[in-house]
Design a protein around this motif. Structure first.
Motif, PDB file in Angstrom:
ATOM      1  N   LEU A 170       0.664  -1.321   0.056  1.00 20.27           N
ATOM      2  CA  LEU A 170       0.027  -0.201  -0.081  1.00 20.27           C
ATOM      3  C   LEU A 170       0.855   1.369   0.070  1.00 20.27           C
ATOM      4  N   ARG A 171       1.706   1.434   0.820  1.00 17.82           N
ATOM      5  CA  ARG A 171       2.785   2.472   0.863  1.00 17.82           C
ATOM      6  C   ARG A 171       3.364   2.489  -0.635  1.00 17.82           C
ATOM      7  N   ARG A 172       3.512   1.966  -1.347  1.00 17.11           N
ATOM      8  CA  ARG A 172       4.039   2.011  -2.769  1.00 17.11           C
ATOM      9  C   ARG A 172       3.300   2.935  -3.588  1.00 17.11           C
ATOM     10  N   LYS A 173       1.892   2.492  -3.265  1.00 22.72           N
ATOM     11  CA  LYS A 173       0.647   3.177  -4.036  1.00 22.72           C
ATOM     12  C   LYS A 173       0.070   4.595  -3.650  1.00 22.72           C
ATOM     13  N   GLY A 174       0.614   4.961  -2.184  1.00 23.62           N
ATOM     14  CA  GLY A 174       0.128   6.295  -1.832  1.00 23.62           C
ATOM     15  C   GLY A 174       0.563   6.563  -0.499  1.00 23.62           C
ATOM     16  N   ARG A 175      -0.009   7.514   0.137  1.00 25.00           N
ATOM     17  CA  ARG A 175       0.417   7.915   1.535  1.00 25.00           C
ATOM     18  C   ARG A 175      -0.318   7.195   2.574  1.00 25.00           C
ATOM     19  N   TRP A 176       0.724   6.677   3.328  1.00 26.71           N
ATOM     20  CA  TRP A 176       0.000   5.951   4.703  1.00 26.71           C
ATOM     21  C   TRP A 176      -0.206   6.913   5.820  1.00 26.71           C
ATOM     22  N   TYR A 177      -1.232   7.031   6.254  1.00 24.09           N
ATOM     23  CA  TYR A 177      -1.700   7.938   7.440  1.00 24.09           C
ATOM     24  C   TYR A 177      -1.531   7.350   8.807  1.00 24.09           C
ATOM     25  N   LYS A 178      -1.061   7.969   9.658  1.00 23.64           N
ATOM     26  CA  LYS A 178      -0.972   7.384  11.087  1.00 23.64           C
ATOM     27  C   LYS A 178      -1.598   8.159  12.278  1.00 23.64           C
ATOM     28  N   SER A 179      -2.482   7.985  12.574  1.00 23.53           N
ATOM     29  CA  SER A 179      -3.485   8.934  13.470  1.00 23.53           C
ATOM     30  C   SER A 179      -2.599   9.171  14.767  1.00 23.53           C
ATOM     31  N   SER A 180      -2.834  10.280  15.342  1.00 25.91           N
ATOM     32  CA  SER A 180      -2.311  10.303  16.819  1.00 25.91           C
ATOM     33  C   SER A 180      -3.083  10.027  17.959  1.00 25.91           C
ATOM     34  N   LEU A 181      -4.190   9.384  17.558  1.00 23.87           N
ATOM     35  CA  LEU A 181      -5.155   8.737  18.511  1.00 23.87           C
ATOM     36  C   LEU A 181      -4.491   7.356  18.659  1.00 23.87           C
ATOM     37  N   PRO A 182      -4.587   6.877  19.930  1.00 25.59           N
ATOM     38  CA  PRO A 182      -4.176   5.335  20.265  1.00 25.59           C
ATOM     39  C   PRO A 182      -5.094   4.422  20.269  1.00 25.59           C
ATOM     40  N   LEU A 183      -4.762   3.267  19.792  1.00 30.38           N
ATOM     41  CA  LEU A 183      -5.697   2.103  19.742  1.00 30.38           C
ATOM     42  C   LEU A 183      -4.880   1.186  20.712  1.00 30.38           C
ATOM     43  N   ILE A 184      -5.626   0.878  21.850  1.00 26.72           N
ATOM     44  CA  ILE A 184      -5.008   0.107  23.099  1.00 26.72           C
ATOM     45  C   ILE A 184      -5.313  -1.315  22.922  1.00 26.72           C
ATOM     46  N   THR A 185      -4.096  -1.779  22.958  1.00 25.86           N
ATOM     47  CA  THR A 185      -4.122  -3.285  22.805  1.00 25.86           C
ATOM     48  C   THR A 185      -3.719  -4.212  24.043  1.00 25.86           C
TER      49      THR A 185
END
Length: 226
Positions: A170-185
């Motif tokens: 996917l990164r080779r096809k466009g911008r990867w967005y990383k949110s500042s919101l957390p996902l708690i695992t």
């Protein structure tokens, strides 16, 4: 045009965690929730009976296989792939919709937090803010437009690292967005096997994969959490 988010959750003996997650998703008409069971022997079927809004389907075990199976029956125009042992932050839906409203964004995820305050977990969480493949994995909740998922052909049927593989494509096809919101695992796997030991094993497996070692061979060193 209304946007429906299809949440696809692969499970294998995750009844307790699944119950907690589904409780937070109930009564939301903007969601299409699909749980894909790889052959659970716990109380997962009983848990699903209490959540009639969830579509419960079965597939051969394997996260990539299960995710693809869930996507095939999903009804939404946005796909959000979640692990059962996670907790979402307030505002997560709007964050996904806003991110994907930008045409250059191909897909995205959230930063990671653990349900444990140990200093090593806080350190791992800090580095998860870095928008790089080495700091981005499936337990951070991948999201993308339906048409993007279909165009790339979904996940590979790998025994492990299907999340890293699809992310790199996917990164080779466009911008990867990383949110500042957390996902708690859940930190359960680390606490069971040793925090540092588990992280070093993860780093070793990922490094070997990126160096060209087959994920089928590497899977012998990774035992999924039951």
């Amino acid at each position: 045009m209304s946007q429906i988010i299809s949440i696809v959750i692969p499970v294998l003996n995750d009844a307790i965690w699944l119950d907690r997650l589904l409780e937070t998703l109930a009564n939301d008409k903007e969601l299409d929730v699909v749980v894909v069971d790889g052959g659970s022997s716990d109380t997962t079927p009983l848990v699903l009976k209490t959540y009639p809004f969830v579509r419960y389907v079965h597939a051969p075990v394997g996260r990539g296989i299960q995710l693809n199976h869930g996507a095939a029956v999903a009804r939404g125009n946005i796909f959000f792939f979640l692990h059962a042992d996670c907790k979402l932050s307030p505002g997560w839906k709007q964050e996904i919709k806003e991110a994907l409203s930008h045409s250059r964004v191909i897909a995205g995820c959230f930063r990671l937090e653990f349900d444990d305050t140990h200093r090593l977990f806080r350190l791992f969480s800090f580095f998860s803010r870095w928008n790089h493949p080495l700091m981005t994995y499936g337990d951070q909740g991948y999201f993308m437009r339906r048409e993007v998922f279909e165009k790339i052909g979904g996940f590979k049927h790998y025994p492990i690292l299907e999340d890293l593989e699809v992310q790199c494509r996917l990164r080779r096809k466009g911008r990867w967005y990383k949110s500042s919101l957390p996902l708690i695992t859940s930190a359960r796997r680390f606490k069971t096997r040793g925090i540092l030991r588990q992280q070093l094993k993860n780093i070793g497996i990922v490094s070997l994969y990126l160096a060209g070692v087959s994920p089928f061979w590497l899977s012998r060193f990774y035992k999924p959490q039951s």
